[in-house]
Design a protein around this motif. Sequence first.
Motif, short mmCIF file in Angstrom:
data_model
loop_
_atom_site.label_atom_id
_atom_site.label_comp_id
_atom_site.label_asym_id
_atom_site.label_seq_id
_atom_site.Cartn_x
_atom_site.Cartn_y
_atom_site.Cartn_z
N GLY A 42 14.78 3.11 -2.93
CA GLY A 42 14.74 3.46 -1.52
C GLY A 42 13.99 2.45 -0.69
O GLY A 42 13.90 2.58 0.53
N LEU A 43 13.46 1.41 -1.35
CA LEU A 43 12.64 0.41 -0.67
C LEU A 43 13.48 -0.81 -0.32
O LEU A 43 13.60 -1.76 -1.09
N GLY B 269 19.05 -9.33 -2.85
CA GLY B 269 18.55 -8.94 -4.17
C GLY B 269 17.66 -7.71 -4.17
O GLY B 269 17.07 -7.38 -5.21
N SER B 270 17.55 -7.01 -3.06
CA SER B 270 16.79 -5.76 -3.01
C SER B 270 17.76 -4.59 -2.86
O SER B 270 18.93 -4.79 -2.54
N PRO B 271 17.30 -3.36 -3.09
CA PRO B 271 18.18 -2.19 -2.91
C PRO B 271 18.72 -2.11 -1.49
O PRO B 271 18.11 -2.60 -0.54
N SER B 272 19.86 -1.44 -1.35
CA SER B 272 20.54 -1.38 -0.06
C SER B 272 19.86 -0.45 0.94
O SER B 272 19.25 0.56 0.56
N ILE B 273 20.00 -0.80 2.21
CA ILE B 273 19.68 0.11 3.29
C ILE B 273 20.84 1.10 3.40
O ILE B 273 22.00 0.74 3.17
N ARG B 274 20.54 2.35 3.73
CA ARG B 274 21.58 3.36 3.86
C ARG B 274 22.07 3.46 5.31
O ARG B 274 21.43 2.95 6.22
N LYS B 275 23.19 4.16 5.51
CA LYS B 275 23.70 4.39 6.86
C LYS B 275 23.07 5.62 7.49
O LYS B 275 23.48 6.06 8.57
N TYR B 276 22.08 6.18 6.84
CA TYR B 276 21.38 7.34 7.37
C TYR B 276 19.97 7.36 6.82
O TYR B 276 19.66 6.69 5.83
N ASP C 265 0.84 -1.21 0.00
CA ASP C 265 0.00 0.00 0.00
C ASP C 265 0.87 1.25 0.00
O ASP C 265 0.56 2.24 -0.68
N ILE C 266 1.95 1.22 0.79
CA ILE C 266 2.85 2.38 0.84
C ILE C 266 3.50 2.59 -0.52
O ILE C 266 3.54 3.72 -1.04
N GLN C 267 3.99 1.51 -1.13
CA GLN C 267 4.70 1.67 -2.40
C GLN C 267 3.75 2.04 -3.54
O GLN C 267 4.01 3.00 -4.27
#
Length: 405
Positions: free
Chosen positions: A200-201, A207-214, A181-183
């Motif tokens: 950003g998800l 295999g998904s995009p990376s989490i950031r350090k911020y 729903d959010i996406q």
Amino acid sequence: MWQKLLIMIFLCLSAKSVSASDFSLPEAWQGETPDSVITIDYADLDYVLDAAVLMSGPPSRKKSKAASASVSTRLKNNYNILTTNAGNRIMFEEFKKKPEMAAVISKIRASLESVPVEIPLNSLNKKEQIAFWLNLYNVVVIDEINKVYPKKDLEDFVTGKDGLLTRKLVKAGGVQLSLNDIQYGVLQQKYPDEVLVIYGLYQGYIGSPSIRKYAYTGANLNRSLQFNATDFINTNRGTYPNGKTFRVAGFYQRNASYFPDFAADLRNHLKEYLREDEIPLLDQAQTLVADINDWTVTDIYGTSRNYGGGAATNDAALLGAFAQGQTMPGSEEVANLELMASTVQAKSVTYGRFSADQVQKLKEMKFNHENRGGVVTVTDLTEAEAAAKAKAKSESGKQNDKQRQ
């Protein structure tokens, strides 16, 4: 002719994607205020991500060495040598060992879910709104993985019929939402041309995009999403040139609604971020094959079992091996994460994510919204404008007094 037909059939099958078109946006979430200067504070989330996330380094096509058995055993770990070293990692193993750390994530999640109660989201500008939804989405993913960790393969957990993406796990401002729903119901419905949003998800697997350090903010949004897109596309988990075919992540297939003409649109998109020397390889490829998938959880070493022992397979060694090129040794990272639980305080749900000078505006905005309905736009006045407005109000009052006399 039959070959072209098969290619068309393949692309049609690949282009299946999720949608949440039946989701109805609440009035206070519709639209935005372009000139709004209201920002959301993510200092607590920044602290947690900085302590818990390890960067994987610059994008690389380098494959991992094949797994081998340790001395005194025939057992060995199984992993995808093409993708196993790609993407940033989270210290899920430390969250598991110390529940008080995981509790901090849960508190941040609850605080973010309360933001739509504190402020009509459409009083924020576009970038601030996107950043908010990305941060909420990612915190929910981390919080939910903490509950099932050390589960290693996340495919069913994420994409199953009642999986992470489809369950109504989020309660934002009293509205029950799934991550889909959010996406699709919020982000894609409001911003259908913002393809970079998919990067950003974070969904918890390699295999998904990376989490950031911020945390994402309105100020860093574009730069951060472009960085994530470049990282994803130029590592083997996102794309892989392979002669007449150009392999791409199954993640693109699952997000095919962002690429209506799947093959052509995806090719054009990839060219924007692909290494310059690999663009000819993409142009020469006759087909795109969306078959790269690595559902392994993005932990550091917790799901890599230590078969047979050995000095090089202890936690610190594995941590250091992954974080090559990092300035901070793994042991210090873990110490910082442990410190996190005692130093990070969850923000108050009463305007706790807004600066003091914004609080009064938010209260007035909420009052107006509740009593008048509709969309409320808050605009800061310059001193000159404020003085002119006050003078006009005073003169209007004097004129009314004369009329009453």
